[in-house]
Scaffold this active site. Structure first.
Site, PDB file in Angstrom:
ATOM      1  N   HIS A 161      -0.531   0.364  -9.715  1.00  0.00           N
ATOM      2  CA  HIS A 161      -1.503  -0.653  -8.480  1.00  0.00           C
ATOM      3  C   HIS A 161      -2.193  -1.289  -9.586  1.00  0.00           C
ATOM      4  O   HIS A 161      -3.530  -1.294  -9.469  1.00  0.00           O
ATOM      5  CB  HIS A 161      -2.625   0.223  -8.126  1.00  0.00           C
ATOM      6  CG  HIS A 161      -2.934  -0.182  -7.003  1.00  0.00           C
ATOM      7  ND1 HIS A 161      -3.321   0.517  -5.489  1.00  0.00           N
ATOM      8  CD2 HIS A 161      -3.052  -1.707  -6.111  1.00  0.00           C
ATOM      9  CE1 HIS A 161      -3.340  -0.672  -4.292  1.00  0.00           C
ATOM     10  NE2 HIS A 161      -3.547  -1.289  -5.057  1.00  0.00           N
ATOM     11  N   GLU A 188      -1.937   8.019  -3.717  1.00  0.00           N
ATOM     12  CA  GLU A 188      -1.843   7.462  -5.445  1.00  0.00           C
ATOM     13  C   GLU A 188      -4.020   8.082  -5.813  1.00  0.00           C
ATOM     14  O   GLU A 188      -4.592   7.816  -5.049  1.00  0.00           O
ATOM     15  CB  GLU A 188      -2.005   6.220  -5.262  1.00  0.00           C
ATOM     16  CG  GLU A 188      -2.678   5.058  -5.319  1.00  0.00           C
ATOM     17  CD  GLU A 188      -2.125   3.769  -4.662  1.00  0.00           C
ATOM     18  OE1 GLU A 188      -1.304   3.236  -4.182  1.00  0.00           O
ATOM     19  OE2 GLU A 188      -3.485   3.250  -5.246  1.00  0.00           O
ATOM     20  N   ARG A 196       1.216  -1.379  -0.211  1.00  0.00           N
ATOM     21  CA  ARG A 196       0.401  -0.499  -0.493  1.00  0.00           C
ATOM     22  C   ARG A 196       0.797   1.303   0.014  1.00  0.00           C
ATOM     23  O   ARG A 196       1.854   1.409   0.754  1.00  0.00           O
ATOM     24  CB  ARG A 196      -1.141  -0.201   1.349  1.00  0.00           C
ATOM     25  CG  ARG A 196      -1.955  -0.462   1.320  1.00  0.00           C
ATOM     26  CD  ARG A 196      -3.076   0.196   0.312  1.00  0.00           C
ATOM     27  NE  ARG A 196      -4.526  -0.501   0.309  1.00  0.00           N
ATOM     28  CZ  ARG A 196      -4.550  -1.750  -0.370  1.00  0.00           C
ATOM     29  NH1 ARG A 196      -3.645  -2.376  -1.067  1.00  0.00           N
ATOM     30  NH2 ARG A 196      -5.894  -2.890  -0.769  1.00  0.00           N
TER      31      ARG A 196
HETATM   32  C1  DGY Z   1      -6.074  -5.660  -2.796  1.00  0.00           C
HETATM   33  O1  DGY Z   1      -6.737  -6.255  -3.428  1.00  0.00           O
HETATM   34  O2  DGY Z   1      -5.819  -4.729  -1.865  1.00  0.00           O
HETATM   35  C2  DGY Z   1      -4.822  -5.004  -4.044  1.00  0.00           C
HETATM   36  O3  DGY Z   1      -4.216  -4.068  -3.549  1.00  0.00           O
HETATM   37  C3  DGY Z   1      -6.383  -4.163  -5.215  1.00  0.00           C
HETATM   38  O4  DGY Z   1      -5.915  -4.441  -6.589  1.00  0.00           O
END
Ligand code: DGY
Length: 332
Positions: free
Chosen positions: A290, A272, A243
């Protein structure tokens, strides 16, 4: 909702049409086919009278929203990460939270390796170099990078995805795998993925490549900042597929510019979809928007699981992957 009407749900972003069609078999659905990004006030307005919402990870669900949406009973995230949910506030409001674990593990681990390979072997830099017409002769040190096979991989965060990365490293690339996590895995699990537990500082000092797979929370904010980057080897690479906010992006850009670490691969960013401008100007970082879980089968599976949670909970009181099952026990 009156006694014979169907539950009403909101789908916050555009998703696969067949998922919308499936949800429409059970619910009155308000979808978002144009994929508009609704301002928060509009999102709250559209949630009025809805019992469920299909979220995709970017929509903040907190006490203020919950107070404004008293009919809401479930928020189903099409993501394994759920830092957009204030789970304690949801529990207090009697609203079930669900995420989408499991279905994206291997795909996201693949992406971690894609970024690791691209960063360590300077794939993106090499491509830019070639496209810019700079390849006019051989040179012994042209775009030389670091080996991945046989090196030491340090994984911070050893949940499902961390373990899938460890397996790739140990079994596929002959890497020595070390990891750091809030809690140590049982020995049998460590042996199964070929990983050894170490302290965070030891990991940063020892690893040739560091991969971040830790969920975002107040505690994991800036797990990697200037002090941690200073511990890493000058030849090391850093990969963040977890993240934004786990890494201090400004400190990382500076470390990359000054050659304090060799390279980085980032799929997630603080704030982001904005990206820290300094990251855009350093060459030794591979940047992707992402896309860790972005394969057709995996995105379909994630959307299907979010839909299963809505259908399971609102029609039978049986969600598949609840985060706060105490809401159900409380009978709210
Ligand atoms: C998640 O599932 O947390 C991913 O980062 C989204 O693509």
């Amino acid at each position: 909702m009156n006694a014979c009407s169907r539950p009403r749900i909101l789908i916050a972003r555009a998703v696969f049409p067949e998922i919308v069609d499936r949800l429409a078999l059970h619910f009155e659905v308000e979808a978002n086919a144009p994929d508009d990004i609704w301002p928060r006030a509009e999102f709250i307005r559209r949630l009025q009278g809805k019992q469920g919402v299909f979220t995709t990870g970017g929509e903040r669900i907190d006490a203020e929203l919950l107070a404004a949406c008293p009919d809401l009973r479930i928020c189903a995230n099409m993501a394994v990460g759920y830092n957009n949910f204030d789970v304690p506030a949801m529990t207090a409001a009697g609203v079930l939270a669900t995420n989408a674990p499991g279905v994206l593990t291997e795909t996201t681990a693949d992406m971690g390796f894609a970024l690791l390979m691209a960063a360590a072997r300077r794939v993106a830099e090499s491509e830019h170099f070639l496209r810019a017409g700079k390849w006019d002769r051989w040179a012994y040190d042209m775009l030389i990078g670091q080996d991945v096979h046989g090196s030491t991989l340090g994984i911070i965060g050893m949940g499902r995805i961390g373990q899938a990365i460890a397996r790739r490293g140990a079994l596929g690339f002959g890497m020595k795998v070390i990891y750091h996590n809030r809690s140590r895995l049982p020995e049998a699990d460590e042996a199964a993925v070929g990983a050894r537990y170490v302290g965070k500082d030891e990991l940063l000092k020892t690893a040739d490549h560091v991969m971040l797979v830790v969920p975002y929370s107040k505690e994991s904010h800036h797990t990697i900042g200037a002090a941690e980057l200073a511990l890493m080897k000058p030849t090391a690479t850093l990969v963040n597929i977890a993240r934004g906010g786990i890494v201090d992006d400004a400190a990382l850009a500076q470390a990359l510019r000054e050659g304090r670490i060799a390279a980085a691969g980032l799929d997630v960013f603080e704030g982001e979809p904005r990206v820290h401008p300094d990251l855009l100007t350093v060459p030794n970082v591979v940047l992707t928007p992402h896309i860790g879980s972005a394969t057709v089968p995996t995105r379909r599976a994630m959307a299907a699981l979010a839909a299963d949670n809505l259908i399971g909970y609102l029609t039978q009181g049986k969600p598949v992957t609840p985060l706060n099952p105490e809401v159900m026990a409380a009978g709210t």
